[in-house]
Scaffold this motif. Structure first.
Motif, short mmCIF file in Angstrom:
data_model
loop_
_atom_site.label_atom_id
_atom_site.label_comp_id
_atom_site.label_asym_id
_atom_site.label_seq_id
_atom_site.Cartn_x
_atom_site.Cartn_y
_atom_site.Cartn_z
N VAL A 483 31.25 21.39 -103.33
CA VAL A 483 31.32 21.21 -101.89
C VAL A 483 31.38 19.74 -101.51
O VAL A 483 32.07 19.35 -100.57
N GLN A 484 30.67 18.90 -102.27
CA GLN A 484 30.61 17.48 -101.93
C GLN A 484 30.38 16.66 -103.18
O GLN A 484 29.62 17.03 -104.07
N LEU A 485 31.06 15.51 -103.25
CA LEU A 485 30.85 14.52 -104.30
C LEU A 485 30.61 13.18 -103.62
O LEU A 485 31.40 12.76 -102.77
N SER A 486 29.53 12.49 -103.98
CA SER A 486 29.22 11.22 -103.34
C SER A 486 28.53 10.30 -104.33
O SER A 486 27.83 10.75 -105.25
N LYS A 487 28.71 9.00 -104.11
CA LYS A 487 28.02 8.00 -104.91
C LYS A 487 26.63 7.75 -104.33
O LYS A 487 26.39 8.02 -103.15
N GLY A 488 25.74 7.24 -105.16
CA GLY A 488 24.38 6.97 -104.72
C GLY A 488 23.48 8.17 -104.87
O GLY A 488 23.85 9.19 -105.47
N ASN A 489 22.28 8.05 -104.33
CA ASN A 489 21.31 9.14 -104.39
C ASN A 489 21.51 10.09 -103.21
O ASN A 489 21.94 9.67 -102.13
N PRO A 490 21.24 11.37 -103.39
CA PRO A 490 21.45 12.32 -102.29
C PRO A 490 20.50 12.02 -101.13
O PRO A 490 19.33 11.65 -101.35
N PRO A 491 20.95 12.16 -99.90
CA PRO A 491 20.09 11.92 -98.74
C PRO A 491 18.98 12.97 -98.67
O PRO A 491 19.16 14.12 -99.10
#
Length: 615
Positions: A483-491
């Motif tokens: 569903v989602q790919l993002s850099k960093g730590n998850p919010p």
């Protein structure tokens, strides 16, 4: 109307001329195929939708000095305009006739008058295939087999008076056709299509068109290319003779199809609904399988711009949030939609809309930790770039992103150890550290720090993994759909419980927006399920609390319901004994929930609770 009919060259006349000449490049404005449907509906051709214009059709505006002398008003402008034919790229027979409105100012290049980034009407349409004049003239008595072919003017690409398809197959143009985007904006006077492709003909002004097509660039009609070529009807449906699916459509079509399907699946009790909730919990789940909605790749760039156009088209009705005076957005809520709208006729209710709030209760979101190799590692460890960029990732969404799973990270490490023979002289279960790997694991340490020369494989794996840059993915299970790919730590979704006077408690929640949960809807849902009071705080900073991100709010509940909120948000009924948490519509990972218990709040009784006590 009579003057237009008798004094303007019609599409039928241009069709007869085309049968004799076979090349009307000197008089034709070329547009993408996707734009033809708007012209057939009666719209003028906007400048962003023009790909090619003959130089003879571009007028010249008089200078300001001449205008002031010759015009009665300063607003008047003396220009020269030409009648032009309009054809689809790949189908040279004209399907529309109009007056060219492209007039170059002194010093202005013709290429600056049309194409992406321009505004305004490019051609005022007088007669078009599919308009009222065509409908009144297409009768069996008036048609002849040789010239019209049942109202198609002898052209197989003219489809039912609704659109025009290309009749030629060019491999270099396949990407362009898939990338065409509708450009409507806020102008109700017409619709056009822009094209950001790499086609050399986009934005071209034809000065001296050749009377014939050269053998090198000659294009063969699809009807004569054999069984492997697609017929116009097959191009529209997206399937060939073998039945395989073709292109899933442009980003505009993917968004509009998902939006229409979501409207059809709505229940009466769902309305009115926040437009943010509708997009996150209805539009996204109803997109066609195998497609993704990328708003930035669409013509509208933002969902609010798309909503404005649908309001203009009469598809939906929107309004402000009556429960929150601070929210001045006039399109905050979707109030109703036109069930008889033409765009909805081809959509039927599906199971994607079943269940409250548009969620599938059998599906849950799983948080997956991913890792990114720092840039300087590639040269330091001489790593394979395909491995670093995740080119061979198991999922299409991760390919080329550089986001690796823990298993893929371990494979890269094992390859390096094997290539450098680091375990050759070491005892079983351990390796000798070389300079490059030592720098990666320990970096620049003080001289007093002891850096080992040898390390066990058991200690190496977690240490090496921890040195990577963090990333994460949200995966919908079952089905393993990313569903989602993002850099960093998850919010984080923050839940804080504090004690008030008289031994009463307050629970505050923030961060729901990160996971597409509408706070207003969630607040109402919690108050109904758990029979507690709840409010939406738009500005907690005014009372001395930490400020929120723009567009975010904080929910305030008049009880200690931390366990119930965890059960509701994760969809795990075992986390609370309260009956109101059953049949939850939410499914965020429990790892992203951060619970904070202030001074005076009893410790959580549940074993393994996620709360942490604060003094």
């Amino acid at each position: 109307k009579n003057r237009v009919v008798y004094e303007t060259p019609t599409v039928a006349l241009w069709g007869a001329v085309f049968e004799l000449v076979k090349d009307l490049t000197a008089y034709s404005v070329v547009i993408p195929s996707a734009a033809s449907k708007y012209l057939c509906r009666g719209a003028d051709l906007l400048r962003p939708g023009i790909l090619q214009v003959p130089s003879s059709a571009i007028g010249v505006s008089e200078t300001a000095a001449v205008q002031l002398k010759s015009a009665k008003s300063k607003k008047q402008q003396s220009t020269t305009s030409s009648m032009v034919a309009i054809s689809v790229r790949g189908n040279p027979q004209p399907f529309a006739v109009g007056l060219c409105k492209l007039n170059a100012k002194p010093g202005e290049e013709p290429q600056q008058l049309f194409g992406p980034g321009t505004k305004g009407v490019g051609v005022e349409i007088y007669n078009c295939y599919g308009d009222d004049l065509w409908r009144t003239s297409v009768t069996k008595e008036q048609l002849t087999e040789n010239s019209h072919d049942d109202g198609k003017y002898g052209n197989a690409g003219f489809i039912d008076g609704k659109y025009v398809l290309p009749l030629v197959a060019e491999e270099e143009d396949d990407e362009d056709y898939d990338g065409e985007k509708s450009v409507t904006g806020d102008e109700a006077s017409g619709t056009a299509v822009s094209n950001d492709s790499k086609d050399n003909n986009v934005g071209e002004v034809v000065d001296n068109p050749s009377p014939s097509i050269s053998e090198e660039n000659q294009q063969q009609p699809l009807s004569n290319t054999g069984d492997s070529a697609l017929q116009p009807e097959q191009q529209l449906s997206g399937t060939g003779d073998d039945g395989d699916d073709a292109s899933t459509g442009s980003p505009d079509e993917v968004l509009h199809n998902a939006f229409c399907q979501a409207l059809v699946n709505l229940k009466n009790k769902d309305l009115p609904i926040s437009t943010g909730t509708f997009y996150a919990q209805h539009v996204l789940p109803n997109r066609q399988e195998g497609t993704n909605i990328n708003l930035k790749a669409t013509t509208w760039k933002k969902f609010s711009n798309y909503l404005k156009e649908q309001v203009t088209n009469g598809l939906i009705q929107v309004g402000p949030d009556t429960t929150n005076k601070a929210n001045t957005d006039p399109m905050a809520f979707l109030n109703s939609y036109n069930k008889k709208h033409e765009d909805l006729k081809s959509f039927a209710k599906t199971s994607a809309g079943d269940g409250d709030n548009g969620n599938n209760k059998n599906k849950k979101l799983v948080l997956v930790s991913l890792y990114i190799i720092p840039n300087h590692w590639s040269q330091l460890l001489r790593l394979d770039q395909d491995d670093v960029k995740a080119t061979n990732a198991t999922s299409e969404e991760r390919k080329g992103t550089g986001m690796l799973t823990a298993k893929e990270v371990r494979v890269i490490l094992d390859k390096y150890i094997e290539r450098e023979e680091l375990g050759k002289n070491a005892p079983p279960g351990s390796i000798d550290l070389d300079g490059a790997l030592t720098d990666v694991l320990y970096g620049k340490k003080k001289q007093t720090d002891t850096i080992p020369d040898r390390i066990s494989l058991k200690d190496l794996a977690p240490l090496y993994t921890s040195k990577h840059l963090p990333a994460y993915g949200l995966v919908e299970m079952p089905g393993s759909k990313i569903v989602q790919l993002s850099k960093g730590n998850p919010p984080k979704v923050e839940i804080e419980v504090s004690r008030r006077q008289s031994n009463k408690f307050v629970t505050r929640v923030r961060g729901l927006e990160h996971y597409s949960i509408d706070p207003s809807y969630f607040c109402k849902d919690v108050t109904k399920r758990l029979a507690v009071s709840g409010t939406v705080d738009n500005d907690p900073a005014s009372s001395g609390r930490a400020a929120l991100r723009k567009g975010h709010v904080e929910l305030v509940f008049g009880a200690n319901i931390v366990d119930e909120l965890e059960a509701l948000l994760t969809g795990d009924e075992s986390l609370s004994s309260h009956g109101g948490v059953k049949n939850s519509d939410y499914s965020i990972p429990i790892k992203v929930i951060d619970v904070s218990l202030k001074k005076g709040v009893p410790a959580r009784k549940r074993a393994g609770g996620a709360g942490k006590k604060k003094k």
